[in-house]
Design a protein around this motif. Structure first.
Motif, mmCIF file in Angstrom:
data_model
loop_
_atom_site.group_PDB
_atom_site.id
_atom_site.type_symbol
_atom_site.label_atom_id
_atom_site.label_comp_id
_atom_site.label_asym_id
_atom_site.label_seq_id
_atom_site.Cartn_x
_atom_site.Cartn_y
_atom_site.Cartn_z
ATOM 1 N N LEU A 11 -9.571 -3.385 -0.343
ATOM 2 C CA LEU A 11 -9.390 -4.822 -0.134
ATOM 3 C C LEU A 11 -9.972 -5.667 -1.270
ATOM 4 O O LEU A 11 -9.297 -6.570 -1.764
ATOM 5 C CB LEU A 11 -9.953 -5.250 1.220
ATOM 6 C CG LEU A 11 -8.959 -5.190 2.389
ATOM 7 C CD1 LEU A 11 -9.622 -5.665 3.669
ATOM 8 C CD2 LEU A 11 -7.709 -6.010 2.114
ATOM 9 N N SER B 167 -14.846 7.426 -3.174
ATOM 10 C CA SER B 167 -15.263 6.824 -1.919
ATOM 11 C C SER B 167 -15.349 7.887 -0.826
ATOM 12 O O SER B 167 -16.280 7.904 -0.027
ATOM 13 C CB SER B 167 -14.275 5.725 -1.540
ATOM 14 O OG SER B 167 -14.540 5.273 -0.245
ATOM 15 N N GLY C 62 -11.167 3.818 7.020
ATOM 16 C CA GLY C 62 -11.355 2.392 7.285
ATOM 17 C C GLY C 62 -12.372 1.766 6.342
ATOM 18 O O GLY C 62 -12.184 0.666 5.829
ATOM 19 N N ARG C 63 -13.422 2.521 6.082
ATOM 20 C CA ARG C 63 -14.493 2.019 5.223
ATOM 21 C C ARG C 63 -13.989 1.892 3.787
ATOM 22 O O ARG C 63 -14.263 0.898 3.106
ATOM 23 C CB ARG C 63 -15.673 3.004 5.313
ATOM 24 C CG ARG C 63 -16.876 2.588 4.546
ATOM 25 C CD ARG C 63 -18.042 2.357 5.485
ATOM 26 N NE ARG C 63 -19.201 1.905 4.723
ATOM 27 C CZ ARG C 63 -20.350 2.582 4.667
ATOM 28 N NH1 ARG C 63 -20.475 3.715 5.320
ATOM 29 N NH2 ARG C 63 -21.356 2.099 3.976
ATOM 30 N N THR C 64 -13.247 2.896 3.313
ATOM 31 C CA THR C 64 -12.675 2.835 1.968
ATOM 32 C C THR C 64 -11.771 1.616 1.844
ATOM 33 O O THR C 64 -11.802 0.895 0.844
ATOM 34 C CB THR C 64 -11.853 4.113 1.685
ATOM 35 O OG1 THR C 64 -12.663 5.244 1.917
ATOM 36 C CG2 THR C 64 -11.334 4.120 0.266
ATOM 37 N N LEU C 65 -10.991 1.377 2.884
ATOM 38 C CA LEU C 65 -10.070 0.239 2.868
ATOM 39 C C LEU C 65 -10.833 -1.062 2.712
ATOM 40 O O LEU C 65 -10.507 -1.905 1.884
ATOM 41 C CB LEU C 65 -9.265 0.232 4.178
ATOM 42 C CG LEU C 65 -8.141 -0.794 4.277
ATOM 43 C CD1 LEU C 65 -7.014 -0.415 3.354
ATOM 44 C CD2 LEU C 65 -7.624 -0.884 5.707
ATOM 45 N N ARG C 66 -11.904 -1.186 3.518
ATOM 46 C CA ARG C 66 -12.641 -2.448 3.524
ATOM 47 C C ARG C 66 -13.479 -2.644 2.265
ATOM 48 O O ARG C 66 -13.541 -3.725 1.713
ATOM 49 C CB ARG C 66 -13.553 -2.513 4.764
ATOM 50 C CG ARG C 66 -13.053 -3.498 5.821
ATOM 51 C CD ARG C 66 -13.940 -3.430 7.034
ATOM 52 N NE ARG C 66 -14.014 -2.037 7.484
ATOM 53 C CZ ARG C 66 -15.142 -1.419 7.847
ATOM 54 N NH1 ARG C 66 -16.250 -2.047 7.858
ATOM 55 N NH2 ARG C 66 -15.131 -0.151 8.214
ATOM 56 N N ARG C 67 -14.123 -1.560 1.812
ATOM 57 C CA ARG C 67 -15.095 -1.704 0.742
ATOM 58 C C ARG C 67 -14.526 -1.481 -0.649
ATOM 59 O O ARG C 67 -15.100 -1.917 -1.632
ATOM 60 C CB ARG C 67 -16.279 -0.739 0.964
ATOM 61 C CG ARG C 67 -16.957 -0.943 2.305
ATOM 62 C CD ARG C 67 -17.707 -2.250 2.361
ATOM 63 N NE ARG C 67 -18.818 -2.264 1.433
ATOM 64 C CZ ARG C 67 -20.041 -1.837 1.734
ATOM 65 N NH1 ARG C 67 -20.290 -1.367 2.919
ATOM 66 N NH2 ARG C 67 -21.000 -1.889 0.838
ATOM 67 N N TYR D 170 0.837 -1.208 0.000
ATOM 68 C CA TYR D 170 0.000 0.000 0.000
ATOM 69 C C TYR D 170 0.869 1.255 0.000
ATOM 70 O O TYR D 170 0.628 2.198 -0.756
ATOM 71 C CB TYR D 170 -0.916 -0.022 1.231
ATOM 72 C CG TYR D 170 -1.989 1.035 1.211
ATOM 73 C CD1 TYR D 170 -3.221 0.765 0.651
ATOM 74 C CD2 TYR D 170 -1.763 2.292 1.751
ATOM 75 C CE1 TYR D 170 -4.218 1.732 0.621
ATOM 76 C CE2 TYR D 170 -2.749 3.265 1.734
ATOM 77 C CZ TYR D 170 -3.973 2.971 1.159
ATOM 78 O OH TYR D 170 -4.950 3.933 1.138
#
Lengths: 296, 262
Positions: free
Chosen positions: A216, A200, A208-213, A105
């Motif tokens: 990842l 996003s 965190g939400r951008t990372l997960r949705r 990353y």
């Protein structure tokens, strides 16, 4: 010179008019090599698993039998070894994924062009440096009077006796195959357009939400591609267990190797080797379906 | 853009991972200069005494020579086979094209014991004695993919219009290959060959199944470490091998990096 040029011109013109001829010239040598040697070898391996060895003469008996497989299935020792190998391969894959993701990353999103180039070189370099040297280095580091215990003592901590244990194998495998995980994950992350992150964010997602949705799911093919290497390489290794593992750290590979070399029971070794073979076959098939081959 | 704190944390993580990757390599390099023959840390004084001692070891020299010869021949075979496969896959659509691109990767994607064991039982099946040539066959098989990947990646980047322009300007197919296509892929070819050699020079697992009684350099190192014998010599060889394999890899990256840094 003119004669040779004329001949090669005529030859190349022929290939141009007859693309099938050119294709045959290009593709046939590698196809024949792979089929006649490698695929044939895999076929022999698979067939040999159903043969047996005469107990008295030690000769290979070429009649079909599933004795090797029933023997393997019935033996708790071989089951333990298979589970140890697969468990270690899974653990190493997970460890490397965790270690690799932030690095990939950083390389893809934070580092500038020059730093990124330096990082790529630094990550890839150990990959190509001697495998044995790197395993041996850890053997020295983790040994009783090695650098690890020296460092711990300097910090006033008790010595760690993890040389020649499964802990040592876990560290060494994770260490050796780590670059194989970083590179494909980086390749996958680098392809994510920056606008995705902005979109996003604009839609109200925090980091965190951008990372997960977003990140990842798009990094998944890279993680899977990396896991093919870390999983397969750990599964097929027997050098590291010999060099840094202790008693009771045998891998499938150790059993296979000793049956080929010492016990001279190729059918039994072949039967045991089908375990990682089938496992990797399934894994590769699944990875292909999940699109992991696109980022290799 | 990531927040400042995130970037700093990520940077720290990268630094730690790089330390994890390189500290063992630096440490092992130091051991080669260990004055003592006891392998403990910290090393007891610096000395160059083990370098001439290692070179004087006939077994080591024989193993080194065998590794170089096997690596060169395997690389040559891999270049021929891998380039052919790359051109075929890039230029043509034919039945079995997917199978070919999959089959090339297989020897390295499957676990090492599988490839080693399969080749071993194959040689036994045909009654072939394990020899120098069985080592070469094994190495060539898993080196094909290295050349293949490098050449194919380059072919995909060379615009098709280049060859078309060359043909429009009146060059024949051979001339086009020699003056346009080959120069465009030559550095990828060199890089592939160098990396294939580095891989062959370092391989242990498959080689243990195909070597019989002979020792390549990695096999000699493996045997010595396992038995705990001649460890000062092992330290020296390991340093030399690390330095030597860094050269082809560094060269390979130099010749393939284009100015955009891709």
């Amino acid at each position: 010179m003119i004669g040779a040029g004329g001949r090669s011109n005529r030859l190349s013109a022929l290939f141009w008019r007859q693309p099938m001829l050119a294709l045959a010239g290009l593709a046939l040598p590698p196809v024949l090599w792979l089929v006649l040697i490698y695929i044939a070898a895999l076929a022999v391996l698979f067939v040999a698993a159903f043969w047996s060895v005469d107990d008295f003469t030690g000769e290979i008996v070429r009649t079909w039998t599933v004795r090797n497989f029933t023997e393997l299935a019935a033996s708790p020792t071989y089951r333990t070894i298979a589970l140890r190998t697969i468990g270690m391969a899974a653990l190493v894959t997970l460890t490397d994924a965790v270690l690799a993701f932030p690095v990939a990353y950083y390389m893809a999103r934070v580092a500038g062009r020059r730093l990124r180039l330096v990082l790529i070189t630094l990550v890839v370099l150990p990959l190509w440096s001697s495998y044995l040297a790197r395993v041996y280095a850890w053997r020295l580091i983790l040994a009783h009077d090695g650098a690890l215990n020296w460092g711990l003592r300097a910090l006033g901590l008790p010595a760690a006796e993890i040389g020649y244990t499964n802990w040592a194998m876990w560290i060494v495998f994770s260490y050796i195959w780590l670059p194989f995980m970083i590179m494909p994950v980086y390749a996958a992350l680098e392809r994510i357009p920056p606008s995705f992150f902005e979109a996003s964010q604009d839609l109200g997602a925090r980091g965190g939400r951008t990372l997960r949705r977003v990140v990842l799911p798009l990094a998944m093919p890279g993680l899977i591609a990396g896991s093919i290497f870390t999983f397969s390489l750990t599964l097929g290794d027997y050098i590291t267990p010999v060099l840094v593992g202790g008693p009771g750290s045998d891998f499938i590979g150790n059993v296979v190797y000793s049956n080929v070399g010492v016990a001279n029971n190729i059918p039994f070794a072949a039967a045991y080797a089908t375990v990682p073979l089938v496992l990797m076959g399934l894994y590769l098939w699944l990875a292909r379906r999940l699109g992991a081959f696109e980022v290799l | 853009m990531e927040r400042r704190a995130t970037r700093i944390l990520l940077g720290l993580w990268v630094a730690l991972v790089l330390a994890f990757l390189f500290v063992p390599i630096l440490l092992i390099a130091l051991y080669a200069f260990n004055a003592s023959n006891v392998q403990s840390w910290p090393i007891r004084g610096l000395s160059l005494q083990w370098f001439p001692a290692t070179w004087a070891n006939g077994e080591v020299r024989a193993a080194l020579w065998l590794s170089i010869r096997a690596g060169l021949i395997a690389t040559a075979l891999a270049v021929i086979l891998g380039t052919g496969a790359a051109f075929a896959v890039h230029r043509y659509r034919f039945p079995g094209r997917d199978a070919l691109s999959f089959g090339v990767v297989l020897p390295i994607a499957l676990p090492g014991i599988i490839t080693g064991m399969a080749l071993n039982s194959f040689f036994v099946f045909w009654g072939m004695q394990l020899s120098f040539w069985t080592i070469v066959i094994g190495h060539a098989t898993f080196c094909i993919v290295i050349v293949y990947n490098n050449v194919l990646a380059r072919l995909r980047r060379v615009p098709r219009s280049l060859t078309e322009a060359s043909m429009d300007l009146g060059a024949g197919p051979w001339m086009t290959f020699r003056r346009v296509t080959f120069p465009a892929i030559s550095t990828a070819l060199i890089a592939g060959a160098l990396l294939a050699f580095a891989l062959s020079f370092d391989e242990v697992i498959v080689t243990t199944f195909t070597a019989g009684a002979q020792n390549t350099l990695p096999l000699w190192i493996f045997g010595a470490i396992r038995l705990g014998q001649e460890l000062p010599e092992v330290n020296v060889i390991v340093l030399v091998v690390l330095a030597l394999t860094a050269v082809p890899v560094w060269l390979a990256y130099r010749v393939t990096m284009d100015p955009d840094g891709r």
